[in-house]
Design a protein around this motif. Structure first.
Motif, PDB file in Angstrom:
ATOM      1  N   ARG A  16       0.740  -1.187   0.060  1.00 46.44           N
ATOM      2  CA  ARG A  16      -0.129  -0.215   0.103  1.00 46.44           C
ATOM      3  C   ARG A  16       1.010   1.248   0.143  1.00 46.44           C
ATOM      4  NH1 ARG A  16      -3.275   3.880   0.010  1.00 46.44           N
ATOM      5  NH2 ARG A  16      -5.462   4.021   0.980  1.00 46.44           N
ATOM      6  N   LEU A  17       0.495   2.105  -0.916  1.00 48.63           N
ATOM      7  CA  LEU A  17       1.172   3.560  -0.985  1.00 48.63           C
ATOM      8  C   LEU A  17       0.320   4.491  -0.859  1.00 48.63           C
ATOM      9  CD1 LEU A  17       3.228   2.682  -4.288  1.00 48.63           C
ATOM     10  CD2 LEU A  17       4.020   2.365  -1.853  1.00 48.63           C
ATOM     11  N   THR A  18       0.801   5.608   0.011  1.00 46.82           N
ATOM     12  CA  THR A  18       0.008   6.941   0.079  1.00 46.82           C
ATOM     13  C   THR A  18       0.193   7.470  -1.195  1.00 46.82           C
ATOM     14  OG1 THR A  18       1.871   8.115   0.635  1.00 46.82           O
ATOM     15  CG2 THR A  18       0.711   6.993   2.420  1.00 46.82           C
ATOM     16  N   ARG A  19      -0.863   8.564  -1.426  1.00 48.34           N
ATOM     17  CA  ARG A  19      -1.095   9.195  -2.713  1.00 48.34           C
ATOM     18  C   ARG A  19       0.452   9.784  -3.121  1.00 48.34           C
ATOM     19  NH1 ARG A  19      -4.453  14.459  -4.541  1.00 48.34           N
ATOM     20  NH2 ARG A  19      -4.322  14.158  -6.755  1.00 48.34           N
ATOM     21  N   PRO A  20       1.120  10.720  -2.125  1.00 45.27           N
ATOM     22  CA  PRO A  20       2.396  11.182  -2.621  1.00 45.27           C
ATOM     23  C   PRO A  20       3.471  10.180  -2.962  1.00 45.27           C
ATOM     24  CG  PRO A  20       1.467  12.288  -0.660  1.00 45.27           C
ATOM     25  CD  PRO A  20       0.632  11.140  -0.891  1.00 45.27           C
ATOM     26  N   ALA A  21       3.674   9.272  -2.312  1.00 43.67           N
ATOM     27  CA  ALA A  21       4.530   8.088  -2.494  1.00 43.67           C
ATOM     28  C   ALA A  21       4.069   7.435  -3.915  1.00 43.67           C
ATOM     29  CB  ALA A  21       4.481   6.854  -1.319  1.00 43.67           C
ATOM     30  N   TYR A  22       2.864   7.132  -4.093  1.00 46.55           N
ATOM     31  CA  TYR A  22       2.434   6.498  -5.340  1.00 46.55           C
ATOM     32  C   TYR A  22       2.960   7.446  -6.534  1.00 46.55           C
ATOM     33  CZ  TYR A  22      -0.559   5.608  -9.409  1.00 46.55           C
ATOM     34  OH  TYR A  22      -1.202   5.554 -10.414  1.00 46.55           O
ATOM     35  N   LYS A  23       2.581   8.666  -6.511  1.00 46.73           N
ATOM     36  CA  LYS A  23       2.859   9.546  -7.557  1.00 46.73           C
ATOM     37  C   LYS A  23       4.480   9.725  -7.625  1.00 46.73           C
ATOM     38  CE  LYS A  23       0.790  13.441  -7.750  1.00 46.73           C
ATOM     39  NZ  LYS A  23       0.185  15.067  -7.156  1.00 46.73           N
ATOM     40  N   GLN A  24       5.110   9.817  -6.922  1.00 44.20           N
ATOM     41  CA  GLN A  24       6.663   9.764  -6.869  1.00 44.20           C
ATOM     42  C   GLN A  24       7.294   8.442  -7.621  1.00 44.20           C
ATOM     43  OE1 GLN A  24       8.942  10.761  -3.362  1.00 44.20           O
ATOM     44  NE2 GLN A  24      10.718  10.076  -4.096  1.00 44.20           N
ATOM     45  N   ASP A  25       6.696   7.422  -6.907  1.00 45.30           N
ATOM     46  CA  ASP A  25       7.041   6.102  -7.592  1.00 45.30           C
ATOM     47  C   ASP A  25       6.841   5.845  -9.023  1.00 45.30           C
ATOM     48  OD1 ASP A  25       8.468   3.621  -6.915  1.00 45.30           O
ATOM     49  OD2 ASP A  25       6.549   2.592  -7.058  1.00 45.30           O
ATOM     50  N   PHE A  26       5.442   6.211  -9.204  1.00 44.02           N
ATOM     51  CA  PHE A  26       4.997   6.042 -10.569  1.00 44.02           C
ATOM     52  C   PHE A  26       5.856   7.061 -11.533  1.00 44.02           C
ATOM     53  CE2 PHE A  26       2.601   7.299 -14.317  1.00 44.02           C
ATOM     54  CZ  PHE A  26       1.900   6.071 -14.551  1.00 44.02           C
ATOM     55  N   ARG A  27       6.209   8.214 -11.098  1.00 41.26           N
ATOM     56  CA  ARG A  27       7.075   8.952 -11.896  1.00 41.26           C
ATOM     57  C   ARG A  27       8.389   8.405 -12.269  1.00 41.26           C
ATOM     58  NH1 ARG A  27       6.119  13.309  -9.417  1.00 41.26           N
ATOM     59  NH2 ARG A  27       7.960  13.123  -8.112  1.00 41.26           N
ATOM     60  N   GLU A  28       8.968   8.011 -11.257  1.00 32.39           N
ATOM     61  CA  GLU A  28      10.364   7.609 -11.313  1.00 32.39           C
ATOM     62  C   GLU A  28      10.426   6.195 -12.166  1.00 32.39           C
ATOM     63  OE1 GLU A  28      11.726   7.004  -7.338  1.00 32.39           O
ATOM     64  OE2 GLU A  28      11.969   9.185  -7.103  1.00 32.39           O
ATOM     65  N   ARG A  29       9.511   5.413 -11.951  1.00 33.76           N
ATOM     66  CA  ARG A  29       9.510   4.310 -12.877  1.00 33.76           C
ATOM     67  C   ARG A  29       9.216   4.379 -14.284  1.00 33.76           C
ATOM     68  NH1 ARG A  29       8.962  -0.737  -9.646  1.00 33.76           N
ATOM     69  NH2 ARG A  29       9.059  -0.236  -7.348  1.00 33.76           N
TER      70      ARG A  29
END
Length: 211
Positions: A16-29
């Motif tokens: 489970r990822l918070t919204r900020p963590a998801y956005k950052q991880d998505f962008r980097e990947r």
């Protein structure tokens, strides 16, 4: 209906990822992908998107302004497609549509038609074609990045983004990627769908201040 059934998605298999963590991880990947592709499945018929002036105009019931603001982003879309081409990257979207169209989906199809005009790969699938996979609940909102990562994007009951669950099991990611690819294969290009089903619609009517 599509004969292929959607794979099982067990939340305990993911992180489970918070919204900020998801956005950052998505962008980097996503930015790391070279000569690869990604696949997105959009199922919900209503979202409360944040940070979109055009979406805000729709929420206010100002349809003309919503469309004008979409037109203003053409240079941004062209630049994004050029960058994806440079990287050898292809992002595909499958939008499941129910009728009658919700105000949100009517607006989104205007947005997606514009994206497709600049080279983005978007197809529409009627909800009836996924009914076999929805006997207990609707399909989830999903993105498969570069054949390596699956994100189940989460939303509140009212459609506000609420983080994501990240899955990296290779077999699971591959099964969902293949399912979304199968939907894409039977889908209709968003431009032809728009021209036939959306272009002549009256502006959407919002009831009680809500879509």
């Amino acid at each position: 209906m599509l004969d292929l059934l959607a794979p099982v998605l067990a939340t305990e298999q993911g992180e489970r990822l918070t919204r900020p963590a998801y956005k950052q991880d998505f962008r980097e990947r996503e930015e790391a992908i070279r000569d690869g592709s990604s696949w997105k499945l959009e199922r919900r018929q209503h979202f409360e998107e944040q940070g979109s002036p055009s979406r805000d105009a729709l929420r206010r019931g100002d349809w003309d302004e919503a469309l004008r603001l979409l037109a203003d982003r053409r240079d941004t879309l062209a630049a994004a497609v050029q960058e994806e081409t440079r990287r050898g990257y292809a992002f595909h979207r499958v939008r499941v549509v129910e009728k009658p169209l919700t105000p949100y989906v009517q607006w989104e199809l205007h947005s997606q038609r514009q994206r497709a005009q600049y080279g983005q790969r978007i197809r529409v699938v009627p909800a009836e074609r996924v009914a076999a996979s929805e006997s207990t609940h609707p399909l989830p909102e999903l993105v498969v990045l570069g054949s390596h990562t699956l994100f189940q994007v989460l939303y509140t009951e009212t459609g506000v983004a609420n983080g994501a669950i990240r899955y990296t099991d290779r077999d699971l990611v591959t099964r969902w990627e293949n399912y979304i690819k199968a939907l894409y294969a039977v889908g209709e290009d968003v431009i032809s769908y728009f021209d036939r089903e959306v272009a002549r619609l009256d502006p959407p009517t919002l009831s009680a201040g809500r879509e």
